[in-house]
Scaffold this motif. Structure first.
Motif, PDB file in Angstrom:
ATOM      1  N   VAL A  37      36.202  68.776  65.340  1.00 18.34           N
ATOM      2  CA  VAL A  37      35.842  67.707  66.166  1.00 18.34           C
ATOM      3  C   VAL A  37      37.096  67.614  67.152  1.00 18.34           C
ATOM      4  O   VAL A  37      37.261  66.764  67.874  1.00 18.34           O
ATOM      5  N   THR A 104      30.051  65.527  61.517  1.00 22.66           N
ATOM      6  CA  THR A 104      28.783  66.250  61.656  1.00 22.66           C
ATOM      7  C   THR A 104      27.389  65.487  61.521  1.00 22.66           C
ATOM      8  O   THR A 104      27.688  64.351  60.590  1.00 22.66           O
ATOM      9  N   VAL A 331      27.353  66.680  68.042  1.00 21.15           N
ATOM     10  CA  VAL A 331      28.667  67.109  67.493  1.00 21.15           C
ATOM     11  C   VAL A 331      29.726  66.662  68.658  1.00 21.15           C
ATOM     12  O   VAL A 331      31.016  66.481  68.640  1.00 21.15           O
ATOM     13  N   TYR A 334      31.428  63.159  68.480  1.00 20.26           N
ATOM     14  CA  TYR A 334      32.641  62.876  67.495  1.00 20.26           C
ATOM     15  C   TYR A 334      33.652  63.421  67.941  1.00 20.26           C
ATOM     16  O   TYR A 334      34.706  62.894  67.169  1.00 20.26           O
ATOM     17  N   SER A 422      28.356  74.089  66.061  1.00 16.81           N
ATOM     18  CA  SER A 422      27.587  73.081  65.171  1.00 16.81           C
ATOM     19  C   SER A 422      27.144  73.663  63.891  1.00 16.81           C
ATOM     20  O   SER A 422      27.155  73.139  62.798  1.00 16.81           O
TER      21      SER A 422
END
Length: 597
Positions: A37, A104, A331, A334, A422
């Motif tokens: 992230v 995730t 994703v 995040y 991802s």
């Protein structure tokens, strides 16, 4: 300089720039949080450019123009849906998803519903959706490279795979964030500048040659602007509106032919086998693949037939709801510092995407005039790459074509990078132990598996392939996300059953549709875009099963919902990546109630 050399130079520059930016960013990546992230430190404007960079895939750069060339007004729902999906994402999901503290999509499922089994199921769907989405990117890369060099299409797919794996291997999310932000602006320039130049040539009359150009509003079929010889690479069914005089060498309607032929509307459709060569004369009407509008006035008007309307509504639903279920899109949110930044990122993405999609539509309309031969071969995805040299022969056309080819290659790289990150993140944290070495091993798998499928599977319209990915995302993760954020009675059993039912129906449609393509195209149109059936069934299944299993709601439901919906300033967010992968100091700060904003 030859057009192929210009195009190859553009691809080389994009590849070198991608390597350099990825290497520069990866030097600061050392922890699992960096790879997953980017330590949640990406600000909204850069993140919006990165989201747009990875979202504008081959379907956007090549596929939209190709569908406009073939289907006309009906194809406009693709850019509308691709953009409008972010409106739903901004209104209903972006901020609560970031405040959940998950790193995730499977981690969100576990955080909200407290089930390791559901997390494993979600991980399986993330991997499948990611691979299904990467395959058309690699196939499009092969198309772009084979368009400029006499090499097999798998070579281009291999080049993109190697570049992506190396970048992701070096620094994961931290490495590709700057790369994807740069590639959005590169793609915008690469499609906007040539489009504006080509439009000016068209308006000024500089692109008209020979007078054989049919207006798009006329009730006539498109015509060939010059003598054209085509080699059929995949079997096609063609129909004609006017009698066409041509020279055919190969197999037509199961019979060997060699010499002059006359195709009439009464004899349509004509089945043309692989390897057949067709020579058409300048000014001759263009045959089109069965199912596409055969005249320009039909092309300009939206379809009113019942089956086409059902397919259109199904497409709209898949695109509008599928965006919020795409793993490589989610994703990215995040990586924002907080929920407010996530919502602001989505607002910027809407503006960036809306600006970009103006240009593929214009290129698709110009392609109907100048490269109508693609309607015969079915290779409409190549329209963007072939158009410049038709409107502007000579050096100008070669340079414009090289710029477009470079932009298309950037699209393949950026979207594939996001998808590989991802999938690698899920594989490394849900299948392996979550260490940096595990992430790198997962990267090789996440890049290698789609490459094998891209080589084996038959290419189809890129946007249609991507549309199936949206349908799968809308039928699996969308119900879980929307109901997980806004409906307190959701249970993990209901979410799991709904994902299996919705995803199973989409996968069954995909299998049947693939078999149909190889055995005579007998499947109904709804199987090519099943979201209108699968999404309502998935939502209904989740609700009914959750109502029947109230005891399966998590014990800390109130605390979880407070964390998702409370304002960021109150400090309820607890980043789960820190709890699992953070240093002792970071875990201590989280325990003390302080969090990075």
């Amino acid at each position: 300089m030859d057009a192929r050399i210009w195009a190859l130079a553009g691809i080389s520059l994009v590849t070198v720039a991608t390597f350099y930016l990825g290497y520069r960013s990866s030097r600061t990546a050392s922890t699992t949080q960096d790879f997953l992230v980017a330590r949640r430190t990406v600000r909204s404007r850069r993140n919006a450019a990165a989201v747009s960079g990875e979202y504008l895939s081959a379907a956007s750069f090549l596929g939209v123009a190709g569908l406009v060339l073939k289907d006309g007004a009906d194809a406009l729902w693709y850019p509308v849906g691709f953009t409008a999906g972010y409106l739903a994402l901004m209104l209903f999901v972006a901020a609560p998803l970031r405040r959940s503290g998950a790193y995730t999509l499977p981690d969100f499922c576990e955080a909200r519903l407290g089930s390791r089994a559901l997390r494993g199921l979600a991980a399986a769907f993330v991997v499948f959706i990611g691979i299904l989405y990467v395959v058309p990117q690699l196939q499009a890369a092969g198309l772009a490279v084979s368009n400029i060099l006499p090499i097999p299409t798998w070579v281009g797919s291999l080049v993109v795979t190697v570049v992506v794996i190396v970048n992701v291997f070096g620094g994961g999310m931290r490495a590709i964030t700057l790369v994807q932000a740069f590639q959005y602006w590169l793609k915008l320039f690469a499609i906007a500048a040539p489009t504006l130049v080509l439009c000016m040539l068209f308006i000024g009359g500089g692109g008209l040659r020979g007078g054989h150009v049919t207006g798009l509003s006329e009730p006539l079929p498109p015509v060939f602007t010059e003598h054209t010889t085509l080699r059929i690479e995949t079997p096609v069914l063609l129909e004609v509106e006017d009698t066409v005089n041509l020279v055919a060498n190969g197999v037509v309607d199961g019979d060997k032919v060699s010499g002059s032929a006359y195709w009439t509307p009464l004899g349509s459709p004509y089945e043309v086998d692989v390897g057949t060569e067709l020579h058409f004369y300048e000014g001759s009407a263009v045959p089109v693949v069965v199912g596409a509008p055969i005249t320009n006035d039909l092309w300009l008007a939206p379809s009113t037939s019942g089956s086409d309307l059902v397919t259109t509504y199904s497409l709209m639903l898949a695109l509008f709801l599928g965006t919020m279920g795409l793993p490589h899109v989610l994703v990215r949110f995040y990586t924002n510092p907080d929920g407010r930044a996530a919502r602001r990122t989505t607002l910027h993405v809407l503006m960036l995407l809306g600006l970009f999609y103006l240009f593929p539509i214009l290129l698709g309309a110009l392609s109907r005039l100048y490269v109508p031969e693609l309607l015969v071969t079915g290779s409409t995805d190549a329209a963007v790459l072939k158009l410049p040299t038709r409107i502007a022969p000579g050096l100008l056309g070669e340079i414009l074509g090289a710029v477009l080819t470079a932009g298309a290659f950037a699209a393949f790289l950026s979207t594939s990078s996001g998808l590989v990150v991802s999938v690698s993140g899920v594989l490394s944290t849900d299948v392996l132990r979550g260490r940096v070495r595990d992430f790198r091993f997962a990267t090789a798998i996440a890049g290698g598996a789609p490459l094998a499928l891209a080589i084996v599977l038959r290419p189809s319209d890129i946007s249609l392939s991507v549309g199936m990915s949206f349908a799968l995302a809308a039928s699996t993760f969308c119900p879980v996300l929307l109901l997980g954020v806004w409906w307190r009675k959701l249970t993990w059993v209901g979410a799991a059953v709904g994902m299996v039912v919705g995803g199973g129906l989409v996968l069954a449609s995909l299998v049947l549709n693939t078999i149909s393509d190889f055995t005579g195209r007998w499947a109904p149109a709804i199987l090519g875009q099943p979201a209108l059936i699968t999404v309502p069934i998935a939502f209904l299944t989740v609700i009914v099963v959750s109502k029947a299993t109230p005891a399966r709601m998590p014990a800390d439901l109130a605390q979880i919902r407070l964390r998702m919906h409370a304002p960021d300033g109150l400090g309820f967010v607890r980043d789960r990546a820190v709890a699992r992968f953070g240093t002792p100091e970071e875990r201590a700060r989280m325990t003390d109630g302080r969090h990075r904003r």
